[in-house]
Scaffold this motif. Structure first.
Motif, PDB file in Angstrom:
ATOM      1  N   GLU A  79      42.647  35.993  30.162  1.00 29.89           N
ATOM      2  CA  GLU A  79      43.880  36.721  30.471  1.00 29.89           C
ATOM      3  C   GLU A  79      44.120  36.679  31.978  1.00 29.89           C
ATOM      4  O   GLU A  79      43.180  36.755  32.763  1.00 29.89           O
ATOM      5  CB  GLU A  79      43.735  38.181  30.029  1.00 29.89           C
ATOM      6  CG  GLU A  79      43.640  38.358  28.522  1.00 29.89           C
ATOM      7  CD  GLU A  79      44.824  37.742  27.799  1.00 29.89           C
ATOM      8  OE1 GLU A  79      45.964  37.962  28.237  1.00 29.89           O
ATOM      9  OE2 GLU A  79      44.593  37.018  26.807  1.00 29.89           O
ATOM     10  N   PRO A  80      45.386  36.582  32.398  1.00 32.80           N
ATOM     11  CA  PRO A  80      45.676  36.617  33.831  1.00 32.80           C
ATOM     12  C   PRO A  80      45.255  37.962  34.444  1.00 32.80           C
ATOM     13  O   PRO A  80      45.347  39.003  33.792  1.00 32.80           O
ATOM     14  CB  PRO A  80      47.195  36.465  33.909  1.00 32.80           C
ATOM     15  CG  PRO A  80      47.693  36.199  32.541  1.00 32.80           C
ATOM     16  CD  PRO A  80      46.579  36.413  31.567  1.00 32.80           C
ATOM     17  N   THR A  81      44.763  37.893  35.661  1.00 37.74           N
ATOM     18  CA  THR A  81      44.421  39.121  36.385  1.00 37.74           C
ATOM     19  C   THR A  81      45.698  39.776  36.910  1.00 37.74           C
ATOM     20  O   THR A  81      46.530  39.121  37.532  1.00 37.74           O
ATOM     21  CB  THR A  81      43.465  38.785  37.549  1.00 37.74           C
ATOM     22  OG1 THR A  81      42.194  38.473  36.987  1.00 37.74           O
ATOM     23  CG2 THR A  81      43.317  39.949  38.507  1.00 37.74           C
ATOM     24  N   VAL A  82      45.841  41.050  36.632  1.00 37.60           N
ATOM     25  CA  VAL A  82      46.999  41.826  37.082  1.00 37.60           C
ATOM     26  C   VAL A  82      46.461  43.090  37.718  1.00 37.60           C
ATOM     27  O   VAL A  82      45.550  43.712  37.173  1.00 37.60           O
ATOM     28  CB  VAL A  82      47.904  42.218  35.881  1.00 37.60           C
ATOM     29  CG1 VAL A  82      49.141  42.962  36.355  1.00 37.60           C
ATOM     30  CG2 VAL A  82      48.301  41.000  35.059  1.00 37.60           C
ATOM     31  N   GLY A  87      50.966  50.919  43.543  1.00 38.02           N
ATOM     32  CA  GLY A  87      51.999  51.023  42.508  1.00 38.02           C
ATOM     33  C   GLY A  87      52.821  49.763  42.302  1.00 38.02           C
ATOM     34  O   GLY A  87      53.608  49.686  41.373  1.00 38.02           O
ATOM     35  N   HIS A  88      52.651  48.750  43.178  1.00 35.26           N
ATOM     36  CA  HIS A  88      53.395  47.493  43.010  1.00 35.26           C
ATOM     37  C   HIS A  88      52.513  46.486  42.284  1.00 35.26           C
ATOM     38  O   HIS A  88      51.430  46.151  42.756  1.00 35.26           O
ATOM     39  CB  HIS A  88      53.808  46.912  44.361  1.00 35.26           C
ATOM     40  CG  HIS A  88      54.637  47.839  45.185  1.00 35.26           C
ATOM     41  ND1 HIS A  88      55.991  47.981  45.004  1.00 35.26           N
ATOM     42  CD2 HIS A  88      54.306  48.686  46.181  1.00 35.26           C
ATOM     43  CE1 HIS A  88      56.450  48.867  45.859  1.00 35.26           C
ATOM     44  NE2 HIS A  88      55.449  49.308  46.586  1.00 35.26           N
ATOM     45  N   THR A  89      53.015  45.994  41.156  1.00 35.13           N
ATOM     46  CA  THR A  89      52.220  45.069  40.349  1.00 35.13           C
ATOM     47  C   THR A  89      52.151  43.692  40.991  1.00 35.13           C
ATOM     48  O   THR A  89      53.156  43.147  41.430  1.00 35.13           O
ATOM     49  CB  THR A  89      52.848  44.939  38.946  1.00 35.13           C
ATOM     50  OG1 THR A  89      52.905  46.249  38.385  1.00 35.13           O
ATOM     51  CG2 THR A  89      52.016  44.036  38.044  1.00 35.13           C
ATOM     52  N   ILE A  90      50.943  43.143  41.022  1.00 38.81           N
ATOM     53  CA  ILE A  90      50.728  41.761  41.461  1.00 38.81           C
ATOM     54  C   ILE A  90      50.152  40.996  40.266  1.00 38.81           C
ATOM     55  O   ILE A  90      49.161  41.425  39.679  1.00 38.81           O
ATOM     56  CB  ILE A  90      49.719  41.693  42.638  1.00 38.81           C
ATOM     57  CG1 ILE A  90      50.139  42.603  43.801  1.00 38.81           C
ATOM     58  CG2 ILE A  90      49.519  40.244  43.100  1.00 38.81           C
ATOM     59  CD1 ILE A  90      51.299  42.117  44.615  1.00 38.81           C
ATOM     60  N   GLY A  91      50.767  39.872  39.942  1.00 37.36           N
ATOM     61  CA  GLY A  91      50.289  39.061  38.820  1.00 37.36           C
ATOM     62  C   GLY A  91      50.955  39.478  37.517  1.00 37.36           C
ATOM     63  O   GLY A  91      51.704  40.458  37.465  1.00 37.36           O
ATOM     64  N   GLY A  92      50.688  38.682  36.481  1.00 40.22           N
ATOM     65  CA  GLY A  92      51.303  38.961  35.182  1.00 40.22           C
ATOM     66  C   GLY A  92      52.662  38.278  35.089  1.00 40.22           C
ATOM     67  O   GLY A  92      53.197  37.793  36.081  1.00 40.22           O
ATOM     68  N   PRO A  93      53.214  38.229  33.884  1.00 42.46           N
ATOM     69  CA  PRO A  93      54.409  37.410  33.655  1.00 42.46           C
ATOM     70  C   PRO A  93      55.718  38.046  34.075  1.00 42.46           C
ATOM     71  O   PRO A  93      56.742  37.369  34.132  1.00 42.46           O
ATOM     72  CB  PRO A  93      54.386  37.224  32.131  1.00 42.46           C
ATOM     73  CG  PRO A  93      53.690  38.450  31.622  1.00 42.46           C
ATOM     74  CD  PRO A  93      52.691  38.841  32.665  1.00 42.46           C
TER      75      PRO A  93
END
Ligand code: PEP
Ligand code: MN
Length: 339
Positions: A79-82, A87-93
């Motif tokens: 699974e991609p690392t997220v 609070g700001h998401t890095i990674g994921g689709p």
């Protein structure tokens, strides 16, 4: 995989099998029409040390497993690392990180001015160097510790987390106190001692690809940080050295989908350092979004003509909102919105 020569005898094949078995790997003999291949499944390091290339009947030894381990998408991590930075998401689709700010913290007014503008335009993080790696020792090397204080002030005022470069292991604690994300610059990608120090700081690490580093080397550098128990690593393609001199570096956009295939780590693109020319930054940023990058990191200045470092590649702060909107529109085509 050990490939035997067509002339290899049964005894030579057996000898290789026996030698392999001393390392505890699982051995599989695969007789073919022309040659026999022998698969060794297990720790490749032990196999490498056997010196099988020198044994009678051996044609070649072909490594099948990837040289990077923890950064690889092949082993534990499918699974991609997220992760989130403040609070700001890095990674994921679904998210696209817009990281922006000056190349260098030059003054309080300059940094706060840019910070306000990029925050208003939807950036998720403020970039800015307090300690700068400069090609010439006579160039401006940044404000140092006072620069970190200015970044802290910009963070307090705008709420934007800060990414800033760690140049020297001796300054690790100081930089970690002020940074939300620790940047390892291109020139230090293979500074293994620094990577280990960065991995121990308990902060996410933004790892830039070396000027002349392969993607395998980038992922092995990431392994150094991951090995310290730090899972939060962001890879950054920032242009590489090629024969082409029209642009400052050559942006290797193919690195993005390649890294996405081979690693679980988030990948961002730095079109500013890659091109060295603000006129190219937006098309390359849009390209980064199109090839599936998890974000970009760009340089912005209110008055690039008087910037102390990298002025020609800095976006005009007054144009930044339009830039951000247009790049966000491209990211949206890939199903991503600003983090
Ligand atoms: C930077 O981002 O400030 C920088 C110096 O970039 P790089 O290490 O990619 O040259
Ligand atoms: Mn710069």
């Amino acid at each position: 995989m050990i490939v035997m020569t067509p002339e290899a005898t049964k005894a030579e094949i057996e000898a290789v099998r026996e030698r392999l078995e001393t390392t505890g790997v699982h051995v599989l003999v695969l007789p073919g029409e022309m040659v026999t291949a022998i698969g060794a499944i297990g720790d490749p390091e032990g196999v490498r040390e056997l010196g099988l290339e020198g044994m009678a009947g051996v044609d070649r030894v072909v490594p099948i497993s990837r040289p990077y381990k923890l950064a690889s998408s092949e082993l534990a991590h499918h699974e991609p690392t997220v992760f989130a930075v403040d609070g700001h998401t890095i990674g994921g689709p679904a998210t696209f990180a817009l990281i922006a700010g000056p190349c260098t913290v030059e003054s309080r007014d300059q940094t706060l001015g840019v910070a306000r503008i990029v925050a208003a335009a939807g950036a998720c993080m403020l970039r800015g160097g307090a300690f700068k790696p400069r090609t010439s020792p006579f160039a401006f090397k940044g404000l140092g510790a006072p620069g970190l204080e200015i970044l802290a002030e910009a963070r307090a005022e705008t709420g934007l987390p800060v990414v800033t470069e760690l140049l020297d292991a001796a300054l690790a604690d100081l930089v970690a106190r002020h940074a939300d994300v620790i940047q390892i610059g291109a020139r230090n990608m293979q500074n293994y001692a620094l990577l280990e120090v960065a991995g121990k700081l308990g902060k996410p690490v933004l790892l830039k690809r070396g000027l002349s580093s392969s993607l395998d080397e980038l992922l092995m550098a990431a392994d150094y940080v991951l090995k310290e128990g730090n899972e939060r690593v962001i890879l950054c393609e920032r242009g590489i050295r090629t024969f082409e001199t029209a642009t400052r570096f050559t942006l290797d956009l193919s690195a993005v989908p390649w890294l996405k295939l081979h690693s679980h780590l988030p990948v961002i693109v730095d079109p500013s350092h890659a091109s060295g020319d603000r006129r190219l930054v937006e098309p390359l940023a849009r390209g980064a979004a199109a090839v599936g990058a998890d974000g970009i990191i760009v340089e912005v200045h209110e008055d690039p003509e008087i910037a102390l470092c990298d002025g020609p590649q800095a976006l005009y702060a007054r144009d930044f909102q339009g830039f951000a909107d247009r790049v966000a529109a491209h990211a949206a085509l890939g199903g991503r919105s600003l983090a």
